[in-house]
Design an enzyme around this catalytic site. Structure first.
Site, PDB file in Angstrom:
ATOM      1  N   HIS A  96       1.805 -12.292   3.128  1.00  0.00           N
ATOM      2  CA  HIS A  96       0.869 -11.178   2.918  1.00  0.00           C
ATOM      3  C   HIS A  96      -0.204 -11.519   1.887  1.00  0.00           C
ATOM      4  CE1 HIS A  96      -0.493  -7.054   2.916  1.00  0.00           C
ATOM      5  NE2 HIS A  96       0.453  -6.702   3.763  1.00  0.00           N
ATOM      6  N   HIS A 121       7.271  -3.340   6.579  1.00  0.00           N
ATOM      7  CA  HIS A 121       7.532  -4.625   5.927  1.00  0.00           C
ATOM      8  C   HIS A 121       8.981  -4.821   5.475  1.00  0.00           C
ATOM      9  CE1 HIS A 121       3.403  -5.409   6.402  1.00  0.00           C
ATOM     10  NE2 HIS A 121       2.927  -4.933   5.261  1.00  0.00           N
ATOM     11  N   GLU A 129      -2.403 -11.538   8.618  1.00  0.00           N
ATOM     12  CA  GLU A 129      -0.947 -11.696   8.679  1.00  0.00           C
ATOM     13  C   GLU A 129      -0.504 -12.048  10.092  1.00  0.00           C
ATOM     14  OE1 GLU A 129       0.542  -7.830   7.282  1.00  0.00           O
ATOM     15  OE2 GLU A 129      -1.476  -7.565   6.550  1.00  0.00           O
TER      16      GLU A 129
HETATM   17  C1  BGC Z   1      -0.382  -2.976   6.543  1.00  0.00           C
HETATM   18  C2  BGC Z   1      -1.078  -1.872   5.803  1.00  0.00           C
HETATM   19  C3  BGC Z   1      -0.369  -1.610   4.521  1.00  0.00           C
HETATM   20  C4  BGC Z   1      -0.318  -2.871   3.725  1.00  0.00           C
HETATM   21  C5  BGC Z   1       0.490  -2.690   2.484  1.00  0.00           C
HETATM   22  C6  BGC Z   1      -0.431  -4.198   5.669  1.00  0.00           C
HETATM   23  O1  BGC Z   1       0.213  -5.260   6.298  1.00  0.00           O
HETATM   24  O2  BGC Z   1      -0.971  -3.242   7.764  1.00  0.00           O
HETATM   25  O3  BGC Z   1      -1.109  -0.694   6.579  1.00  0.00           O
HETATM   26  O4  BGC Z   1      -0.988  -0.592   3.792  1.00  0.00           O
HETATM   27  O5  BGC Z   1       0.250  -3.907   4.472  1.00  0.00           O
HETATM   28  O6  BGC Z   1       0.037  -3.502   1.524  1.00  0.00           O
END
Ligand code: BGC
Length: 333
Positions: A163, A92, A295
């Site tokens: 998210h 991210h 997402e």
């Molecule tokens: C990911 C997860 C991760 C999470 C974090 C998601 O977008 O796919 O693996 O733990 O984000 O909050």
């Protein structure tokens, strides 16, 4: 100096959403259901708590959503070393991703707000200054439309998403395991225990990852070999672009349905497998599976897989990155 602010948008149907320029975050989504207000988004009690949690609740994710293996990319035969924040990999956007930035409020009206961020050349290791806007619009037909725009001064990968975690039964209910989910995708991406794609795209046909028909999320959730690796769903699905919607989520009481439409090629389905200890709005904590994130994005680690069947995730200086994702709510009164 910009300060953290909370913005409220509402529509003619009595739906209300809240947003903040901290991380260009979607804080709240309240629906009028049977004369009562139902909060369908997971969230914290205060902005300070948002700044402390690590579940990316409602945040705008960038410069690159999801994982980049070994936090390394190659552009025109030059290696770029990005900030790693999950072991050796980047998740991210790195240590100080867009979710941890204070955005400027560029414009704001009753049903729309635009946040602006300038990400400098070299930010988290990425080349090029990126000029990003994210617009949230609340329409009178109960859609939250998120528009993502960006331009760059050098070639750079761009993958912006939101998210938000949804619980359509209301965020105070325990989990989303009795929701039904349908995803219009013929392929998904298997991953290893670190969430890194390791086998290439796989067909969902004859497989327990198939979500083409509405499926109860609890169904054999942890019996599937694929989902055991990730503790639940935490997989990217390559969307079938011949279908009008990307996904549909239905609450367990069937009172709320949410349709997702997007211009992005893929949808990461994440059932909140590691949500426990995330502060909630009520002085307590969420448990695992309290919400589900849908997402929209390029497939994970796309910069290192130019062969995958999707548009390029690299933005060139002469191009404009322009995508949208819409979450539309239908209330069965
Ligand atoms: C990911 C997860 C991760 C999470 C974090 C998601 O977008 O796919 O693996 O733990 O984000 O909050």
């Amino acid at each position: 100096m910009p300060i953290t602010q909370i913005i409220e948008l509402s529509n003619k149907q009595g739906m209300q959403i809240k947003l903040s320029n901290w991380g260009a975050t979607w804080l709240s989504c309240e629906l009028p259901v049977n004369g009562q207000t139902r909060e369908v988004l997971l969230g914290c009690r205060s902005l300070e708590q948002y700044q402390q949690q690590d579940a990316y609740l409602g945040a705008t994710i960038g410069r690159y959503a999801n994982r980049i293996a070994n936090a390394t990319i190659n552009i025109d035969n030059k290696q770029y070393y990005l900030t790693a924040n999950q072991g050796v990999n980047q998740l991210h956007g790195g240590k100080l991703g867009f979710d941890k930035q204070l955005w400027l409020i560029q414009s704001c009206s009753d049903q729309q707000v635009t946040f602006l961020l300038i990400s400098p050349d070299g930010d988290q290791g990425f080349p090029g200054e990126l000029n990003v806007t994210v617009t949230y619009k609340l329409t009178d037909d109960n859609q939250v439309i998120i528009l993502f725009n960006a331009t760059t001064t050098k070639t750079t990968p761009v993958n912006l998403t939101n998210h938000a975690y949804f619980n359509l039964d209301g965020e105070i209910s325990k989990d989303i395991l009795n929701h039904k989910l349908k995803v219009n995708a013929n392929y998904y991406l298997p991953v290893n225990a670190n969430g890194i794609p390791n086998k290439g795209l796989a067909s969902v046909a004859m497989h327990d990852m198939d979500l083409r028909q509405p499926k109860l999320l609890s169904e054999k959730l942890l019996e599937s070999a694929e989902r055991q690796i990730t503790g639940g769903y935490d997989h990217a699905y390559l969307l079938d672009k011949t279908k009008a919607i990307a996904a549909q989520l239905i609450s367990s009481d069937k009172k709320v349905t949410m349709n997702v439409t997007t211009t992005k090629p893929s949808l990461q389905i994440y059932t909140g497998n590691f949500l426990q200890h995330t502060p909630n709005r009520h002085n307590g904590e969420y448990g695992n599976f309290a919400g589900i994130a849908l997402e929209s994005q390029f497939l994970p680690d796309s910069p290192n897989h130019p062969d995958w069947p999707q548009p390029s995730c690299f933005l060139q200086p002469e191009q404009i990155y322009e995508h949208y994702t819409a979450y539309q709510f239908f209330i069965n009164q």
